[in-house]
Design an enzyme around this catalytic site. Structure first.
Site, PDB file in Angstrom:
ATOM      1  N   ALA A   1       1.046  -1.366  -0.036  1.00 54.25           N
ATOM      2  CA  ALA A   1      -0.434   0.009   0.126  1.00 54.25           C
ATOM      3  C   ALA A   1       1.031   1.437  -0.232  1.00 54.25           C
ATOM      4  O   ALA A   1       1.738   0.905   0.624  1.00 54.25           O
ATOM      5  CB  ALA A   1      -0.645   0.221   1.239  1.00 54.25           C
TER       6      ALA A   1
ATOM      7  N   TYR B   1      -5.089   8.022   3.183  1.00 59.15           N
ATOM      8  CA  TYR B   1      -5.182   6.614   3.787  1.00 59.15           C
ATOM      9  C   TYR B   1      -5.018   6.140   4.505  1.00 59.15           C
ATOM     10  O   TYR B   1      -5.999   4.801   4.119  1.00 59.15           O
ATOM     11  CB  TYR B   1      -3.925   7.258   3.981  1.00 59.15           C
ATOM     12  CG  TYR B   1      -2.913   6.371   4.645  1.00 59.15           C
ATOM     13  CD1 TYR B   1      -2.239   5.044   4.322  1.00 59.15           C
ATOM     14  CD2 TYR B   1      -2.531   6.361   6.283  1.00 59.15           C
ATOM     15  CE1 TYR B   1      -2.170   4.239   5.054  1.00 59.15           C
ATOM     16  CE2 TYR B   1      -2.000   5.146   7.116  1.00 59.15           C
ATOM     17  CZ  TYR B   1      -1.585   4.524   6.241  1.00 59.15           C
ATOM     18  OH  TYR B   1      -1.123   3.483   6.412  1.00 59.15           O
TER      19      TYR B   1
END
Ligand code: UDP
Length: 322
Positions: A74, A140
């Protein structure tokens, strides 16, 4: 047993791969090296250079037939996620959904997911338990919350079992200095402070008017080896018990920005120049974990304190190999 690790060339992923191999697991690393470091992948792991959303993941699952997945891959920069939200929705959310589709079609039922304490936003209660509401303050954290929800839905549909591990501030390096943090650019406080000690450059303190004893933000810094050991316990538990777990991974102790600077000066034996800068948007004043659930569920206990974290990170910085 075979474990497929996405993001196994990254900071926490590579260290987890190291310990999985040491414990005798067969490990397949899938990483597109967009942010990972190839030399960080430990010897002995199979390496597939591929994006997790690539349709060819079907073939990877068919070839290696993993018993479980540990999903680290990620993007993880809060500031960047706010200025480029679509990068995060594509790379974290959409890519992971495609990956989960491939994984579950291949009949792989067990997954450990890298989540984050930042999905709590500005917590009401500190230390933070897992019962704290999920109120992400940046893109995020939104993407991490979205994947937790997708895992919950997939589990309810009988497709998989999962552990979502909500990390506090990952820090430190291998005690022998052989593996550690290497981001470019580096946004994190501890490496920035130690680099300032090493190079004589200066570090910015993002705000000194927070409601904390010295006015600077307090974070719960947790050693990457403690995170790695929790991942291995979690993947074993998901495989064996076929249940779901959502767990905070922190030490339960906090340090302010100013404390990190003072302690780093002591450990490095060098002065650190610091300058006051405005608050960074989206930074809560205090993030400290209540880690009782992880301790009880996993039989896990963090081994390292902030002195160890800074000492190991300083050792790594002296002999960085990637
Ligand atoms: N921080 C800082 N100066 C920096 C980088 C970070 O004062 O150059 C502060 C930041 O505001 C936060 C803490 O240090 O309170 C930890 O930040 P980091 O980016 O390391 O981790 P985060 O908490 O964002 O995951």
């Amino acid at each position: 047993m075979t474990i497929l690790v996405t993001g196994g060339a990254g900071y926490i992923g590579s260290r987890t791969v190291f310990f999985l191999l040491k414990k005798g697991y067969d490990v397949v690393v899938v990483d597109n090296l967009s942010r990972g470091n190839k030399p960080a992948i430990p010897d002995g792991a199979h390496f597939v250079e591929m994006a997790i959303e690539d349709p060819a993941m079907d073939k990877v699952f068919a070839t290696y037939r993993p018993d479980a997945v540990i999903h680290f891959a990620a993007y993880a920069y809060v500031g960047e996620s706010n200025t480029q939200p679509l990068l995060y929705y594509c790379n974290n959310t959409a890519a992971t959904i495609r990956f989960l589709d491939s994984m579950t079609r291949a009949g792989v039922r067990n997954i450990v997911f890298s989540s984050t304490c930042s999905l709590y936003g500005n917590p009401v209660t500190v230390p933070i338990t897992e019962a704290e509401p999920v109120k992400p303050m940046n893109t995020y954290a939104v993407t991490k919350a979205q994947i937790e929800k997708a895992l919950e839905d997939c589990s309810a549909a009988g497709l998989l079992n999962y552990a979502a591990l909500r990390y506090f501030n990952a820090a430190g390096a291998a005690p022998d200095g052989s593996m550690g943090e290497s981001h470019d650019p580096e946004p994190h406080l501890i490496p920035l402070v130690l680099m300032a000690a090493q190079n004589g450059t200066s570090v910015k303190i993002f705000g000194d008017d927070y409601p904390t004893p010295d006015g600077t933000c307090i974070r719960d810094y947790i050693h990457i080896d403690d995170l790695a050991s929790a991942h291995i316990l979690a993947v074993e538990k998901v495989i064996n018990e076929k249940k779901n777990f959502v767990l905070n991974l922190g030490t339960g102790a906090g340090n302010s920005v100013k404390e990190i600077i003072t302690r780093s000066e002591a450990i490095s034996g060098r002065a650190v120049k610091a300058e006051l800068a405005p608050r960074r948007p989206g930074d809560p004043a205090v993030l400290v974990a209540d880690n009782k659930n992880a301790v009880n569920e996993l039989g896990w206990k963090p081994q390292y304190n902030i002195e160890d974290i800074l000492t190991h990170a300083w050792n790594w910085l002296q002999n960085k190999r990637y």
